[in-house]
Design a protein around this motif. Structure first.
Motif, short mmCIF file in Angstrom:
data_model
loop_
_atom_site.label_atom_id
_atom_site.label_comp_id
_atom_site.label_asym_id
_atom_site.label_seq_id
_atom_site.Cartn_x
_atom_site.Cartn_y
_atom_site.Cartn_z
N MET A 1 1.04 -1.34 0.10
CA MET A 1 -0.12 0.10 -0.19
C MET A 1 0.98 1.36 0.08
SD MET A 1 -2.89 1.32 2.76
CE MET A 1 -2.03 0.78 4.05
N LYS A 2 0.59 2.21 -0.89
CA LYS A 2 1.26 3.45 -0.82
C LYS A 2 0.96 4.50 0.09
CE LYS A 2 2.37 3.18 -5.81
NZ LYS A 2 2.38 3.90 -7.09
N PHE A 3 1.82 5.05 0.67
CA PHE A 3 1.44 5.99 1.65
C PHE A 3 1.04 7.54 1.04
CE2 PHE A 3 2.51 3.44 4.68
CZ PHE A 3 3.93 3.38 5.06
N ASN A 4 -0.06 8.11 1.56
CA ASN A 4 -0.44 9.26 0.82
C ASN A 4 -0.66 10.42 1.90
OD1 ASN A 4 -3.03 8.64 1.64
ND2 ASN A 4 -3.88 8.37 -0.24
N VAL A 5 -0.43 10.18 3.01
CA VAL A 5 -0.59 11.05 4.38
C VAL A 5 0.78 11.39 4.89
CG1 VAL A 5 -2.01 11.55 6.25
CG2 VAL A 5 -3.27 10.54 4.61
N GLY A 6 1.21 12.45 5.01
CA GLY A 6 2.58 12.59 5.34
C GLY A 6 2.39 14.13 6.38
N GLY A 7 3.48 13.89 6.99
CA GLY A 7 3.91 15.32 8.00
C GLY A 7 2.84 15.86 8.80
N ILE A 8 2.62 17.23 8.71
CA ILE A 8 1.71 17.86 9.33
C ILE A 8 0.20 17.31 9.27
CG2 ILE A 8 0.67 20.05 9.89
CD1 ILE A 8 3.26 21.41 9.03
N ASP A 9 0.04 16.77 7.99
CA ASP A 9 -1.45 16.29 7.89
C ASP A 9 -1.43 15.27 8.96
OD1 ASP A 9 -3.78 15.46 6.55
OD2 ASP A 9 -2.96 14.75 4.75
N ARG A 10 -0.76 14.12 8.73
CA ARG A 10 -0.65 13.10 9.78
C ARG A 10 -0.98 13.51 11.25
NH1 ARG A 10 3.86 8.51 10.98
NH2 ARG A 10 2.35 7.10 11.89
N ILE A 11 -0.10 14.37 11.78
CA ILE A 11 -0.31 14.71 12.87
C ILE A 11 -1.55 15.35 13.32
CG2 ILE A 11 0.69 16.39 14.60
CD1 ILE A 11 3.39 16.30 13.16
N LEU A 12 -2.12 16.19 12.37
CA LEU A 12 -3.38 16.98 12.52
C LEU A 12 -4.44 15.93 12.55
CD1 LEU A 12 -3.08 20.04 10.49
CD2 LEU A 12 -3.08 20.03 12.82
N ARG A 13 -4.50 14.90 11.64
CA ARG A 13 -5.44 13.80 11.81
C ARG A 13 -5.60 13.06 13.12
NH1 ARG A 13 -7.16 11.89 6.65
NH2 ARG A 13 -6.58 13.15 4.97
N ILE A 14 -4.31 12.70 13.73
CA ILE A 14 -4.26 11.97 14.79
C ILE A 14 -4.69 12.72 15.77
CG2 ILE A 14 -2.76 10.67 16.44
CD1 ILE A 14 -0.82 9.95 13.89
N ALA A 15 -4.31 13.74 15.99
CA ALA A 15 -4.70 14.96 16.86
C ALA A 15 -6.12 14.92 16.98
CB ALA A 15 -4.13 16.06 17.01
N LEU A 16 -6.80 15.33 16.01
CA LEU A 16 -8.19 15.49 15.78
C LEU A 16 -9.16 14.39 16.04
CD1 LEU A 16 -10.61 17.21 14.77
CD2 LEU A 16 -10.21 16.22 12.55
N GLY A 17 -8.58 12.93 15.67
CA GLY A 17 -9.28 11.78 16.03
C GLY A 17 -9.18 11.55 17.55
N ILE A 18 -8.12 11.82 18.17
CA ILE A 18 -7.96 11.52 19.52
C ILE A 18 -8.93 12.48 20.31
CG2 ILE A 18 -6.37 11.79 21.79
CD1 ILE A 18 -4.35 10.85 19.89
N VAL A 19 -8.99 13.94 20.09
CA VAL A 19 -10.02 14.78 20.75
C VAL A 19 -11.29 14.46 20.41
CG1 VAL A 19 -10.62 17.21 20.42
CG2 VAL A 19 -8.29 16.58 20.41
N LEU A 20 -11.74 14.23 19.19
CA LEU A 20 -13.22 13.76 18.96
C LEU A 20 -13.63 12.45 19.63
CD1 LEU A 20 -13.54 14.33 15.25
CD2 LEU A 20 -14.70 15.52 17.06
N ILE A 21 -12.60 11.40 19.74
CA ILE A 21 -12.96 10.48 20.73
C ILE A 21 -13.23 10.56 21.98
CG2 ILE A 21 -12.34 8.09 21.39
CD1 ILE A 21 -11.02 7.73 18.14
N ALA A 22 -12.20 11.35 22.65
CA ALA A 22 -12.14 11.81 24.04
C ALA A 22 -13.49 12.51 24.36
CB ALA A 22 -10.86 12.70 24.43
N LEU A 23 -13.81 13.54 23.37
CA LEU A 23 -15.10 14.32 23.71
C LEU A 23 -16.43 13.30 23.81
CD1 LEU A 23 -14.39 17.45 21.72
CD2 LEU A 23 -14.39 17.23 24.27
N ALA A 24 -16.43 12.32 22.82
CA ALA A 24 -17.54 11.53 22.83
C ALA A 24 -17.50 10.66 23.90
CB ALA A 24 -17.40 10.70 21.50
N ALA A 25 -16.35 10.12 24.51
CA ALA A 25 -16.16 9.16 25.50
C ALA A 25 -16.60 9.78 26.85
CB ALA A 25 -14.96 8.58 25.93
N LEU A 26 -16.50 11.23 27.04
CA LEU A 26 -16.71 11.91 28.19
C LEU A 26 -18.19 12.29 28.15
CD1 LEU A 26 -13.33 14.05 28.53
CD2 LEU A 26 -14.30 11.95 30.12
#
Length: 65
Positions: A1-26
């Motif tokens: 599989m070829k990678f197509n998400v890199g750098g800042i894009d990757r960091i922002l996706r991970i951070a956004l995902g964690i924040v949304l999941i945490a807000l839903a869990a709380l």
């Protein structure tokens, strides 16, 4: 599989995902907060299935693979 998400894009996706999941869990946001799993996984796996459809690639490594 070829990678197509890199750098800042990757960091922002991970951070956004964690924040949304945490807000839903709380219970701060509704069920839609669990959709944070999508950006989290695309950030972790460095592949977004919509990028090829849109002709995008933010990962310089993906261009070589």
């Amino acid at each position: 599989m070829k990678f197509n998400v890199g750098g800042i894009d990757r960091i922002l996706r991970i951070a956004l995902g964690i924040v949304l999941i945490a807000l839903a869990a709380l219970g701060i946001v509704g069920w839609w907060g669990w959709l944070g799993v999508i950006p989290l996984l695309t950030g972790l796996f460095r592949f977004c299935p919509f990028y090829p459809l849109l002709g995008l690639n933010t990962c310089p490594l993906g261009k070589k693979s």
